[in-house]
Design an enzyme around this catalytic site. Structure first.
Site, short mmCIF file in Angstrom:
data_model
loop_
_atom_site.label_atom_id
_atom_site.label_comp_id
_atom_site.label_asym_id
_atom_site.label_seq_id
_atom_site.Cartn_x
_atom_site.Cartn_y
_atom_site.Cartn_z
N CYS A 39 0.82 -1.30 0.22
CA CYS A 39 0.08 -0.09 -0.22
C CYS A 39 0.68 1.37 0.18
O CYS A 39 2.04 1.15 0.42
CB CYS A 39 -0.89 -0.05 1.33
N ARG A 84 5.23 0.25 -6.02
CA ARG A 84 5.26 -0.59 -4.83
C ARG A 84 4.20 -1.55 -5.11
O ARG A 84 4.16 -2.86 -4.41
CB ARG A 84 4.81 0.43 -3.76
N TRP A 129 -2.73 -2.62 -1.45
CA TRP A 129 -2.39 -4.14 -2.06
C TRP A 129 -3.28 -5.03 -1.04
O TRP A 129 -2.85 -5.01 0.34
CB TRP A 129 -1.14 -4.27 -1.96
N ASN A 164 -1.53 1.73 5.87
CA ASN A 164 -0.61 0.74 5.35
C ASN A 164 -0.30 -0.35 6.37
O ASN A 164 0.09 0.32 7.32
CB ASN A 164 0.65 1.48 4.58
N GLY A 165 -0.59 -1.49 6.18
CA GLY A 165 0.02 -2.42 7.37
C GLY A 165 -1.07 -3.37 7.72
O GLY A 165 -2.11 -3.68 6.93
N GLU A 217 18.29 -17.07 -8.60
CA GLU A 217 17.67 -15.82 -8.81
C GLU A 217 17.35 -15.56 -10.06
O GLU A 217 16.27 -14.78 -10.42
CB GLU A 217 18.99 -14.72 -8.75
N LYS A 259 13.39 -14.44 -11.17
CA LYS A 259 12.83 -13.46 -11.91
C LYS A 259 12.18 -13.93 -13.18
O LYS A 259 11.08 -13.34 -13.43
CB LYS A 259 14.53 -12.98 -12.63
N GLU A 300 8.53 -14.31 -11.43
CA GLU A 300 8.23 -13.18 -11.26
C GLU A 300 7.43 -12.30 -12.20
O GLU A 300 6.32 -11.68 -11.98
CB GLU A 300 9.14 -12.57 -10.44
N HIS A 315 18.17 -36.88 -8.16
CA HIS A 315 17.65 -37.28 -7.26
C HIS A 315 16.23 -36.90 -7.25
O HIS A 315 15.34 -36.83 -6.05
CB HIS A 315 18.51 -36.48 -5.99
N LYS A 333 6.60 -3.77 -4.49
CA LYS A 333 8.15 -3.77 -4.44
C LYS A 333 8.79 -3.58 -3.24
O LYS A 333 9.74 -4.11 -2.66
CB LYS A 333 8.40 -2.20 -4.92
C1 AGP Z 1 13.02 -9.14 -6.33
O1 AGP Z 1 12.91 -9.37 -7.61
C2 AGP Z 1 11.61 -9.26 -5.31
N1 AGP Z 1 10.72 -8.41 -5.87
C3 AGP Z 1 11.56 -9.79 -4.21
O2 AGP Z 1 11.98 -10.84 -3.88
C4 AGP Z 1 12.58 -8.87 -2.82
O3 AGP Z 1 13.78 -9.07 -3.10
C5 AGP Z 1 12.19 -9.18 -1.59
O4 AGP Z 1 10.72 -8.70 -1.36
C6 AGP Z 1 13.07 -8.43 -0.62
O5 AGP Z 1 12.80 -7.01 -0.77
P1 AGP Z 1 13.81 -6.29 0.03
O6 AGP Z 1 15.42 -6.24 -0.67
O7 AGP Z 1 13.45 -4.88 -0.05
O8 AGP Z 1 14.00 -6.64 1.53
#
Ligand code: AGP
Length: 609
Positions: free
Chosen positions: A2, A27, A75, A100-101, A482, A486, A489, A505, A604
């Site tokens: 949010c 965000r 969100w 927010n929260g 990673e 990516k 995501e 395995h 974000k």
């Molecule tokens: C990365 O592409 C993601 N959007 C997500 O995994 C992110 O790295 C994670 O939420 C941690 O965020 P931060 O580094 O701001 O703590």
């Protein structure tokens, strides 16, 4: 997550609020809303499911005006994304509130309020807060006093902004566990979730501290600490943020940020011409604390967790320091046993991730000799609460998928390795090799970026696929993780990463002509073993995409496509190979037509648990 924007001004604020929401879109959110106090001191509210553009459309069709207002991108946590659940929430046609929260005791509060005759219209945890505010206001007192009484009843995390038609030039805010900043203007003041939202109206900000309350009018900003006393908080001048919102010639923030990496990496290690200079980057207390380190415990989430996993290889192999890495959401709730002399290292691009912050807060002084944060955001909660700080210099990252933040975190962690290695007699020649490799890094990344078109062509094979496997060995295993994160995501293709040796395995059962297998294959000591693993894939009909050092001896064959990577020093290869995998995901997502910068369901800055 949010986003909040609020304004108390002498001019019309609807456009300032909408621009603030547009600047917070990165965000992640699924509905948006805005409330203004109009000239007749009535509340005017637009709320829409979907994008801020829908809210703008509502405002165009039915313009509302006011000089005091609050706005929000939501969100969803409690209750589906919908107009009804979108914020602001109102009570008694008098008070409006954005949040927010997560309020953990919302069910108890809801029952209490219903008993008293309040009608709850949404499925959110937020709505109870606005009714509590209304209840306090109804018995007299100011909006600030009502907010003080209200937050005393809340359990959980919140950043709040509220307006009251009977205090028409005032906005009151509060924060605990979620960020909130004050934007200081001339004859106008603002609140927002982050500075980005307000950079078009001010460059002066107050970062509220945990449990602070704030009251803004066009002429004043008053901050109160948890004990109710007025508190002095410094005003910081921020230069960043205006240009970051500009995409330039790029189609998306993500690709812009991928291409910004050579400069971001260079800026992150700038000035570190010897290992002593490197130590200074962690703060004046670093050398004394580093002398006591016997073990490192890394805690982070998502991509930042992958950075921690890479660091484990460096810390153990180069610095000879034992290291364990854990995701914050597990670490925070686990009974733990720590060895004496353990340094807690938290990694977070935003510095606000709820689980990482909670992990830091529940780590006791008995467990750790101190804490270090690697973050990209100055003045973030983690930065303010850790003993040592390394600020990466990636610049603002807007794309939800972390790119330049990750690679600059890796630079920071390699610098940590050097700093700790020095205190364990890492030979000067080895130290110098690593520094030289860091200096070569921007150029190696530039050479990788030149592969953009080749990677775009290779990416076409992924478009019809529903699944993909990523393989790596040793330090390239977290890079494979990673790469898989990516891809899933932003392209929504299901992708998993395995250490190549684990293939037989279990995951080998998945391999057929429909399963693309991406392998990260630099020319290191595990190359021979990786080649055998890849043969196992090929002989089962799998289609291989190998990102291989051009000197590693791979050649295109039926069902094997090679992407020849620049030859670069071994220690920086995880960073260089990451860039190629970022480009792969970007091109797959682009061709699939997904929302690259704001992938569905994601945020974000993950400020709720
Ligand atoms: C990365 O592409 C993601 N959007 C997500 O995994 C992110 O790295 C994670 O939420 C941690 O965020 P931060 O580094 O701001 O703590």
């Amino acid at each position: 997550m949010c986003g909040i924007v609020a304004a108390a001004a002498r001019r019309e604020v609807s456009e300032i609020l909408l621009e603030g929401l547009r600047r917070l879109e990165y965000r992640g959110y699924d509905s948006a809303g805005m409330a203004l106090i109009d000239q007749e001191h009535g509340l005017r509210i637009h709320k829409r499911k979907g994008k801020v553009a829908e809210l703008e459309k509502a405002q165009r069709e039915q313009p509302y005006h006011g000089t005091t207002g609050i706005a929000h991108t939501r969100w969803a946590t409690h209750g589906e994304p919908s107009g009804v659940n979108a914020h602001p929430h109102i009570s008694g046609r008098r008070v409006a509130l954005v949040h927010n929260g997560i309020i953990e005791n919302h069910a108890t509060l809801r029952a209490e309020l219903v008993e008293e005759g309040y009608e709850i219209t949404s499925a959110t945890d937020t709505e109870v807060i606005v009714h509590l505010l209304h209840r306090s206001l109804a018995i007299g007192g100011s909006l600030l006093q009502a907010m003080q009484q209200t937050v005393a009843k809340l359990e959980g995390a919140y950043a709040l902004a509220a307006i009251d038609t009977q205090n028409p030039d005032t906005v009151v805010g509060a924060r605990k566990g979620s960020p909130l900043v004050v934007g200081v203007g001339i004859g106008e003041n603002f609140l927002a979730s982050d500075t980005m939202a307000l950079r078009q109206v001010t460059d002066r900000f107050i970062y509220l501290e945990e449990a602070d309350l704030v009251c803004i009018t066009p002429a004043s900003v008053q901050v109160y600490s948890a004990d109710g006393r007025e508190a002095k908080r410094p005003i910081a001048r921020i230069e960043e943020g205006l240009e970051a919102a500009d995409m330039g010639d790029f189609e998306h923030y993500m690709i812009k940020e991928i291409f910004e990496q050579p400069e971001a990496l260079e800026a992150t290690f700038a000035g570190a011409i010897n290992a002593q200079k490197i130590e200074e980057r962690f703060g004046p207390a670093a050398p004394a604390l580093f002398d006591q380190v016997k073990k490192v415990q890394i805690v982070a989430c998502g991509t930042s967790f992958h950075a921690g996993m890479v660091a484990r290889y460096w810390l153990e192999e180069i610095a000879g320091v034992s290291c364990v890495v854990e995701v914050a959401s597990e670490f925070r709730y686990r009974k733990r046993v720590q060895h004496a002399g353990t340094l807690l290292v938290v990694i977070s691009q935003s510095g606000e991730t709820a689980d990482t912050l909670a992990a830091l807060r529940n780590a006791s002084a008995d467990e750790f000799i101190g804490s270090l944060v690697v973050s990209n955001v100055d003045n973030s909660s983690l930065v303010r609460e850790c003993d040592l700080v390394f600020l990466t210099r990636a610049g603002i990252e807007i794309g939800v998928a972390s790119t330049k933040a990750f690679t600059t975190q890796l630079v920071a962690l390699l610098m940590l390795t050097l700093a700790l290695g020095r205190r364990r007699e890492l030979p000067d020649s080895r130290q110098q090799d690593i520094i030289t490799a860091l200096q070569d890094l921007p150029q190696c990344v530039r050479q990788t970026l030149e592969l953009n078109e080749a990677i775009r062509l290779l990416s076409e094979a992924f478009i019809p696929k529903r699944h993909a496997l990523f393989l790596g060995r040793g330090i390239q295993y977290p890079i494979a993780m990673e790469g898989a994160l990516k891809l899933k995501e932003i392209s929504y293709i299901h992708a998993e990463a395995y250490p190549a040796g684990e293939l037989k395995h279990g995951p080998l059962a998945l391999v057929d002509h429909d399963m693309p297998v991406v392998a990260v294959a630099p020319n290191d000591e595990l190359l021979g073993k990786l080649k055998s693993n890849l043969e196992e894939v090929r002989s089962r009909g799998g289609e291989l995409f190998v990102f291989a050092d051009k000197e590693a001896g791979f050649a295109n064959e039926p069902r094997v496509q090679i992407l020849p990577m620049p030859h670069c020093p071994e220690v920086i290869r995880p960073i260089v190979y990451t860039v190629a995998l970022q480009l792969l995901s970007y091109h797959v997502a682009l061709q699939k037509g997904t929302d690259v910068d704001k992938p569905r369901n994601l945020a974000k800055s993950v400020t709720v648990e």
